[in-house]
Design an enzyme around this catalytic site. Structure first.
Site, PDB file in Angstrom:
ATOM      1  N   LYS A   1      73.501  72.535  33.378  1.00  0.00           N
ATOM      2  CA  LYS A   1      74.831  73.163  33.353  1.00  0.00           C
ATOM      3  C   LYS A   1      74.772  74.622  32.913  1.00  0.00           C
ATOM      4  O   LYS A   1      75.616  75.414  33.275  1.00  0.00           O
ATOM      5  CB  LYS A   1      75.776  72.387  32.434  1.00  0.00           C
ATOM      6  CG  LYS A   1      75.296  72.327  30.984  1.00  0.00           C
ATOM      7  CD  LYS A   1      76.197  71.507  30.103  1.00  0.00           C
ATOM      8  CE  LYS A   1      75.984  70.029  30.277  1.00  0.00           C
ATOM      9  NZ  LYS A   1      74.645  69.524  29.844  1.00  0.00           N
TER      10      LYS A   1
ATOM     11  N   HIS B   1      74.666  66.413  19.809  1.00  0.00           N
ATOM     12  CA  HIS B   1      74.662  67.844  20.111  1.00  0.00           C
ATOM     13  C   HIS B   1      75.376  68.539  18.965  1.00  0.00           C
ATOM     14  O   HIS B   1      76.519  68.194  18.653  1.00  0.00           O
ATOM     15  CB  HIS B   1      75.361  68.126  21.447  1.00  0.00           C
ATOM     16  CG  HIS B   1      75.052  69.489  22.002  1.00  0.00           C
ATOM     17  ND1 HIS B   1      75.313  70.647  21.307  1.00  0.00           N
ATOM     18  CD2 HIS B   1      74.489  69.869  23.172  1.00  0.00           C
ATOM     19  CE1 HIS B   1      74.927  71.685  22.028  1.00  0.00           C
ATOM     20  NE2 HIS B   1      74.412  71.250  23.168  1.00  0.00           N
TER      21      HIS B   1
ATOM     22  N   GLU C   1      67.757  68.971  24.711  1.00  0.00           N
ATOM     23  CA  GLU C   1      68.441  69.432  25.936  1.00  0.00           C
ATOM     24  C   GLU C   1      68.786  70.917  25.811  1.00  0.00           C
ATOM     25  O   GLU C   1      69.959  71.291  25.841  1.00  0.00           O
ATOM     26  CB  GLU C   1      69.720  68.614  26.146  1.00  0.00           C
ATOM     27  CG  GLU C   1      69.509  67.130  26.296  1.00  0.00           C
ATOM     28  CD  GLU C   1      70.813  66.343  26.160  1.00  0.00           C
ATOM     29  OE1 GLU C   1      71.889  66.944  25.928  1.00  0.00           O
ATOM     30  OE2 GLU C   1      70.755  65.105  26.271  1.00  0.00           O
TER      31      GLU C   1
HETATM   32  C1  PLP Z   1      75.232  67.271  26.617  1.00  0.00           C
HETATM   33  C2  PLP Z   1      74.764  68.672  26.513  1.00  0.00           C
HETATM   34  N1  PLP Z   1      73.450  68.895  26.391  1.00  0.00           N
HETATM   35  C3  PLP Z   1      72.949  70.127  26.304  1.00  0.00           C
HETATM   36  C4  PLP Z   1      73.776  71.237  26.341  1.00  0.00           C
HETATM   37  C5  PLP Z   1      73.148  72.601  26.253  1.00  0.00           C
HETATM   38  O1  PLP Z   1      73.456  73.194  25.060  1.00  0.00           O
HETATM   39  P1  PLP Z   1      72.879  74.633  24.655  1.00  0.00           P
HETATM   40  O2  PLP Z   1      73.108  75.520  25.804  1.00  0.00           O
HETATM   41  O3  PLP Z   1      73.631  74.993  23.454  1.00  0.00           O
HETATM   42  O4  PLP Z   1      71.419  74.467  24.369  1.00  0.00           O
HETATM   43  C6  PLP Z   1      75.168  71.062  26.428  1.00  0.00           C
HETATM   44  C7  PLP Z   1      76.075  72.209  26.416  1.00  0.00           C
HETATM   45  O5  PLP Z   1      77.259  72.104  26.511  1.00  0.00           O
HETATM   46  C8  PLP Z   1      75.668  69.738  26.518  1.00  0.00           C
HETATM   47  O6  PLP Z   1      76.989  69.502  26.636  1.00  0.00           O
END
Ligand code: PLP
Length: 442
Positions: free
Chosen positions: A93, A221, A298
């Site tokens: 994402k 998270h 993640e």
């Molecule tokens: C389920 C999940 N995993 C991982 C991420 C990635 O987080 P970050 O970009 O803070 O590492 C997000 C971000 O919204 C998330 O919702």
């Protein structure tokens, strides 16, 4: 109009890079033209300036984004060095640009997908389903069925209703129970929307067992751009409790997912190395290696933020006099809130761009409102003004560190298309991609 010349960090343009179009890669196909091979002495920053020059000389001053894929590879290396006990599953994402995913697939990361389209994108690169986690606790039934059909087994959940859906559509899933965290200190908290409370976990674990579902671990998270490394310590300790509850309910608890939340740059907030030290200490305390629990993460922002540079053009301008008589400028740019700057309203401080213009002497600065190109008055890059010199229509602004939650959140509202992306890579990365199976590079 003078040639491009940044106010800060001026660099020359050597003219050595090659567009990879026409070069045949290992499978006999031409490299796409959005991919630029850097010469030995060249930097991606030079490419940004060269592209600005090219566009300035043409009649198209469209915004663009340049992704330096070598930085992506070095971020992966930094993550693995600081947290060798944790396997990264990149959060698609954050930036789902095809070459970003291809490079990461070649580097061997796993992937965190949030939807069927993201699953399709990653599977389409030839990535094994075992390297994917479908980490959205609230999923459409049809996307769950897609995951089941394509062998993606690792899924997260945080409610009884989700368990019912998974039991019906993906009974062979391996589930991680997503725990709520104390993430109010993070710049982008997530726990109002996702995560079960520790009190609810016992019931969810027995419900899963009664439905015949396998819970294999826990996830959390701490919120994106986490400001307090200790949030990880608490969340990891909570997961230890969930593991004990899970084992009590008869589940084989073997996987811990510590999510994302790592910083994208070192500009402000906690440093990544410090955060990694805190995480390693918490893991050693609650999940010592001899217990054999697989730990995954993640990361999104950490991998991508510093990879991309955005270049935007001033398409219109107004000068206004403030009530006290001071001068204020309004710049209308060809990228904005509906493009690469969707999160600008939620960032604590506005980003100050590099001005690509030559000045004879230090120019005076004025408070400037940076607006996007659409007819929506709230289409401005940041809620606060930034201080910039007096500029003209046609001048360029460059924003570094624009790789996280930018292109993946942009749309074409009012008919303004998202900024095009081009990519640079050095010889090492190119060799790695050339050695990849066809499905990953085709
Ligand atoms: C389920 C999940 N995993 C991982 C991420 C990635 O987080 P970050 O970009 O803070 O590492 C997000 C971000 O919204 C998330 O919702």
């Amino acid at each position: 109009m003078p040639g491009p010349h940044p106010v800060e960090g001026s660099v020359g343009v050597s003219g050595m890079s090659t567009c990879l179009e026409g070069l045949k890669e290992a499978h006999g196909r031409p490299w796409p033209k959005e991919l630029i091979a850097l010469g030995p002495e060249e930097s991606a920053q030079q490419m940004v300036l060269r592209r600005i020059q090219e566009l300035s000389d043409s009649d198209q001053q469209d915004p663009f984004m340049l992704a330096d894929l070598d930085i992506l590879a070095s971020r992966h290396q930094a993550f693995c060095q600081a947290l060798p006990q944790v396997s990264p599953f990149y959060a698609v994402k954050c930036n789902s640009s095809p070459w970003v995913l291809r490079v990461l697939a070649a580097l061997g990361t796993g992937f965190d997908c949030a939807s069927q389209v993201e699953l399709e994108q990653v599977l389409g690169l030839g990535v094994a389903p075992s390297r994917i986690i479908y980490a959205n606790p609230c999923k459409p039934a049809s996307h769950i069925r897609y995951a089941a059909r394509h062998g993606v087994q690792l899924l997260t959940f945080d409610s009884e209703e989700e368990l019912t859906k998974v039991a019906q559509h993906h009974p062979g899933a391996r589930l991680l129970l997503r725990l709520r965290t104390q993430d109010s200190q993070s710049i982008f908290p997530l726990s109002t929307k996702f995560g079960a409370s520790l009190e609810a976990c016992g019931h969810l674990l027995t419900s899963a067992r009664d439905l015949g579902l396998a819970v294999v671990g826990a996830s959390f998270h701490v919120g994106s751009n986490c400001q307090t490394p200790q949030s990880f310590t608490q969340a990891i300790a909570d997961c230890r409790c969930v593991f004990e509850m899970g084992r009590g309910a008869g589940h084989d608890m073997s996987c811990l997912d510590i999510g994302g939340g790592f910083p994208g740059t070192e500009d402000s907030g906690p440093k990544f190395e410090e955060m990694a030290r805190v995480i390693s200490a918490a893991l050693a305390q609650d999940f010592p290696e001899e217990r054999g629990v697989k730990v995954i993460a993640e990361p999104g922002r950490f991998y991508m933020e510093s990879v991309c540079t955005a270049a935007v053009n001033i398409i219109a301008k107004k000068a206004v006099l403030e009530p006290g008589g001071s001068r204020k400028l309004m710049y209308y740019l060809n990228d904005g809130h509906y493009g690469s700057f969707r999160l600008g309203h939620r960032e604590p401080v506005p980003r100050v761009p590099i001005v690509v213009k030559e000045f004879c002497s230090e120019p005076p600065l004025f408070p400037c409102t940076l607006y996007g190109p659409t007819c929506d008055a709230s289409d401005r890059l940041f809620l606060e003004d930034v201080r910039l010199p007096e500029l003209d229509v046609g001048d360029w602004l460059v924003f570094p560190s624009m790789g996280a939650y930018t292109s993946s959140m942009s749309c074409s509202f009012n008919g303004f298309l998202p900024a095009t992306i081009c990519y640079t890579m050095g010889p090492q990365l190119r060799s790695l991609l050339e050695a990849e199976p066809e499905s990953r590079v085709g």
